[in-house]
Design a protein around this motif. Structure first.
Motif, PDB file in Angstrom:
ATOM      1  N   PHE A  51       0.883  -1.305  -0.059  1.00 32.74           N
ATOM      2  CA  PHE A  51      -0.007   0.027  -0.020  1.00 32.74           C
ATOM      3  C   PHE A  51       0.670   1.174   0.027  1.00 32.74           C
ATOM      4  O   PHE A  51       0.820   2.100   0.729  1.00 32.74           O
ATOM      5  CB  PHE A  51      -0.883   0.017   1.235  1.00 32.74           C
ATOM      6  N   PRO A  52       1.890   1.600  -0.839  1.00 35.45           N
ATOM      7  CA  PRO A  52       2.942   2.697  -0.943  1.00 35.45           C
ATOM      8  C   PRO A  52       1.871   3.941  -1.082  1.00 35.45           C
ATOM      9  O   PRO A  52       2.217   4.948  -0.798  1.00 35.45           O
ATOM     10  CB  PRO A  52       3.728   2.298  -1.885  1.00 35.45           C
ATOM     11  N   GLY A  77      -2.731  -3.996  -6.866  1.00 38.89           N
ATOM     12  CA  GLY A  77      -3.360  -3.571  -8.039  1.00 38.89           C
ATOM     13  C   GLY A  77      -4.189  -2.441  -7.639  1.00 38.89           C
ATOM     14  O   GLY A  77      -4.415  -1.327  -8.203  1.00 38.89           O
ATOM     15  N   ASN A  78      -5.135  -2.620  -6.579  1.00 40.57           N
ATOM     16  CA  ASN A  78      -6.105  -1.941  -5.988  1.00 40.57           C
ATOM     17  C   ASN A  78      -5.184  -0.560  -5.483  1.00 40.57           C
ATOM     18  O   ASN A  78      -5.748   0.646  -5.597  1.00 40.57           O
ATOM     19  CB  ASN A  78      -6.949  -2.264  -4.780  1.00 40.57           C
ATOM     20  N   ASP A  79      -4.214  -0.676  -4.905  1.00 44.94           N
ATOM     21  CA  ASP A  79      -3.423   0.672  -4.412  1.00 44.94           C
ATOM     22  C   ASP A  79      -3.017   1.410  -5.498  1.00 44.94           C
ATOM     23  O   ASP A  79      -2.814   2.657  -5.579  1.00 44.94           O
ATOM     24  CB  ASP A  79      -2.312   0.096  -3.664  1.00 44.94           C
ATOM     25  N   GLU A  80      -2.528   0.436  -6.723  1.00 50.42           N
ATOM     26  CA  GLU A  80      -2.090   1.252  -7.871  1.00 50.42           C
ATOM     27  C   GLU A  80      -3.136   2.360  -8.423  1.00 50.42           C
ATOM     28  O   GLU A  80      -3.062   3.246  -8.779  1.00 50.42           O
ATOM     29  CB  GLU A  80      -1.396   0.296  -8.943  1.00 50.42           C
ATOM     30  N   VAL A  81      -4.426   1.506  -8.400  1.00 51.60           N
ATOM     31  CA  VAL A  81      -5.672   2.393  -8.706  1.00 51.60           C
ATOM     32  C   VAL A  81      -5.755   3.890  -7.823  1.00 51.60           C
ATOM     33  O   VAL A  81      -6.228   4.858  -8.365  1.00 51.60           O
ATOM     34  CB  VAL A  81      -6.942   1.579  -8.738  1.00 51.60           C
ATOM     35  N   ILE A  82      -5.539   3.716  -6.810  1.00 49.20           N
ATOM     36  CA  ILE A  82      -5.812   4.568  -5.672  1.00 49.20           C
ATOM     37  C   ILE A  82      -4.820   5.730  -6.076  1.00 49.20           C
ATOM     38  O   ILE A  82      -5.071   6.752  -6.224  1.00 49.20           O
ATOM     39  CB  ILE A  82      -5.593   4.335  -4.309  1.00 49.20           C
ATOM     40  N   GLY A  83      -3.526   5.291  -6.243  1.00 49.44           N
ATOM     41  CA  GLY A  83      -2.399   6.201  -6.872  1.00 49.44           C
ATOM     42  C   GLY A  83      -2.723   7.172  -8.201  1.00 49.44           C
ATOM     43  O   GLY A  83      -2.554   8.117  -8.231  1.00 49.44           O
ATOM     44  N   GLN A  84      -3.392   6.132  -9.233  1.00 54.75           N
ATOM     45  CA  GLN A  84      -3.673   6.931 -10.283  1.00 54.75           C
ATOM     46  C   GLN A  84      -4.611   7.997  -9.958  1.00 54.75           C
ATOM     47  O   GLN A  84      -4.671   9.187 -10.511  1.00 54.75           O
ATOM     48  CB  GLN A  84      -4.179   5.995 -11.487  1.00 54.75           C
ATOM     49  N   VAL A  85      -5.760   7.627  -9.197  1.00 51.79           N
ATOM     50  CA  VAL A  85      -6.844   8.722  -9.030  1.00 51.79           C
ATOM     51  C   VAL A  85      -6.383   9.848  -8.330  1.00 51.79           C
ATOM     52  O   VAL A  85      -6.737  11.028  -8.705  1.00 51.79           O
ATOM     53  CB  VAL A  85      -8.007   7.916  -8.256  1.00 51.79           C
ATOM     54  N   VAL A  86      -5.563   9.531  -7.325  1.00 48.30           N
ATOM     55  CA  VAL A  86      -4.941  10.613  -6.409  1.00 48.30           C
ATOM     56  C   VAL A  86      -4.112  11.543  -7.475  1.00 48.30           C
ATOM     57  O   VAL A  86      -4.083  12.963  -7.462  1.00 48.30           O
ATOM     58  CB  VAL A  86      -4.150  10.172  -5.377  1.00 48.30           C
TER      59      VAL A  86
END
Length: 482
Positions: free
Chosen positions: A103-104, A184-193
């Motif tokens: 979760f980076p 993969g879900n953490d990457e989605v969070i990063g893209q949205v942010v």
């Protein structure tokens, strides 16, 4: 006397056992919730619940009310299918301090946020109703988005918006599968942010789940706390109830979750409409702004207004009425259908003549009669209907306002005539007969037939010699000429 004391002791033990099982069972029905805000004046610190306290729906509503009252009203809801605190403690994250955390991006967002709130134990019925709670707080409909479509959406800090990002979850025999999905879900969070930072729009983000992903570790202590066959039976019964509830949930999801929109003329049904997704988009300042109509049309307890709908034996008109859609206070989505007898096929067919948008005195008309049709006693179903990619719906004319709109219907089914009860008739699917697989088979068969035909032709062209040399007889003399 001793027998009476023994009986009383057994009854007290049984009562304590039941209470223990109830407490342990309730510990399993909880999910974590992580909330943070960005680029906004820090809100007043809210008192966190005591350790072990489960946050109910009413207390969760209070937290959301205080947060949205002082914080940004552009809300990003990352809603995972399943999640438990163990997902963070096992793989690292906001509750742990592991170097190999999956979760980076979530940890970075929490560190850079102006204020944050972490609730490890939220009652999952409360988190399951998160969309409804936020919808009441913001007084706006949710938009189901993904990072790619978010970059095309223009947000305004003065008007609230509820953007929902659905995230998957998988847990099986291979724990690496769950780790990869969470990463993969953490990457989605990063893209949205990252997209929100590029637009410089203040936002409030919430990361939670619909239901827990695994049981509480405290359940493993049951055998150590109290022994006996009755405890194992009670635990088995609890597990059986959990499995039955999960099975019923899967059956409900398989059945489609919600019923179709039905319009009745008197006591009999007249028209049915169902779709997995209904969305409209409008072109403004060179960019497409989208709105998802699905939550306002379908779902448990949702009853859309059908003012302006009508039907008879030859004409049907289904009007869905909405409010405050893409800046238009009164908005209508209308499906106009008709049926008539065709002499060539010797049967009656119905067609979706037009899909109309009425907003603030303006009408945009899409023609669908050329592509959307079915026998009159059937319903029509199509996996995808749109007005921009392989369009089945086309604007009525080049000057029609429909050229500024886009329509997209996913898993769409409609029936305007011969409705019996509240169920669709047999569906006439829009899928063509000649699919890519069929074309490949036909081309391969044709190639093999050509090769076989060529081979037979070559064999038929072979001829035998007229004479043969007999070694026992006189040699064949060939006269030579000068």
């Amino acid at each position: 006397m001793a027998t009476t004391r023994t009986l009383l002791f057994r009854r007290i033990s049984a009562a304590l056992l039941v209470m223990l099982l109830v407490l342990l069972g309730s510990c399993e029905d909880q999910v974590p919730l992580v909330l943070w805000t960005h680029q906004w004046t820090p809100q007043a610190n809210q008192p966190l619940p005591a350790a072990g306290h489960i946050v109910g729906q009413q207390q969760l509503t209070s937290y959301l009310d205080k947060t949205l009252h002082t914080g940004p009203r552009n809300v990003l809801l990352f809603l995972q299918d399943k999640m438990s605190v163990e997902d963070f403690t096992l793989y690292g994250g906001a509750f742990g301090n592991k170097q190999d955390s999956v979760f980076p991006n979530l940890e970075s967002a929490l560190r850079s946020s102006s204020s944050s709130l972490v609730l490890p134990t939220v009652s999952w019925p409360g988190s399951n109703a998160m969309i409804g709670l936020l919808q009441e707080q913001l007084e706006t409909s949710p938009l189901y988005m993904d990072p790619d479509t978010l970059s095309q959406l223009t947000l305004n800090a003065s008007s609230p918006a509820l953007l929902v990002f659905r995230l998957p979850y998988y847990i099986g025999s291979d724990l690496m599968s769950a780790k990869e999905v969470l990463s993969g879900n953490d990457e989605v969070i990063g893209q949205v942010v990252s997209v929100m930072k590029s637009q410089s729009v203040p936002y409030t983000a919430i990361y939670t789940a619909l239901r827990p992903s695994r049981g509480s570790p405290s359940l493993s202590m049951e055998a150590a706390l109290v022994g006996g066959r009755s405890l194992l039976q009670a635990r088995g019964g609890y597990r059986d109830r959990e499995r039955e509830r999960e099975r019923q949930g899967k059956m409900k999801e398989k059945a489609g979750v919600y019923a179709p929109v039905e319009f009745k003329e008197g006591d009999s049904g007249c028209m049915l409409l169902w779709a997995k997704g209904l969305s409209v988009s409008i072109l403004r300042s060179g960019r497409w702004e989208s709105h998802d109509l699905t939550p306002s049309t379908f779902g448990e307890g949702v009853r859309p207004k059908l003012h302006g709908s009508s039907c008879d034996k030859t004409k049907a008109r289904l009007a869905l009425n909405y409010e405050n859609i893409l800046g238009h206070r009164n908005f209508k989505l209308i499906f106009a259908m008709s049926q008539r007898h065709y002499t060539v096929s010797a049967r009656r067919w119905f067609t979706l003549d037009a899909v109309e948008l009425e907003y603030d005195g303006t009408k945009a008309t899409f023609n669908g009669s050329r592509n959307i049709y079915a026998p009159a006693e059937y319903s029509y179903r199509c996996k995808s209907i749109s007005s921009f990619q392989w369009p089945q719906l086309v604007p009525h004319s080049s000057k029609d306002p429909a050229n500024q709109w886009r329509l997209a219907f996913e898993d769409f089914q409609i029936q305007g005539f011969n409705v019996s009860g509240s169920k669709f008739s047999y569906a006439s699917d829009c899928a063509g007969f000649f699919s890519p697989g069929i074309w490949m088979g036909l081309m391969t068969s044709l190639l093999m037939v050509l090769v076989l035909t060529y081979g037979l032709h070559m064999i038929m062209q072979l001829h035998t010699m007229d004479r043969f040399d007999d070694p026992k007889g006189p040699a064949i003399s060939v006269p030579q000429t000068d």
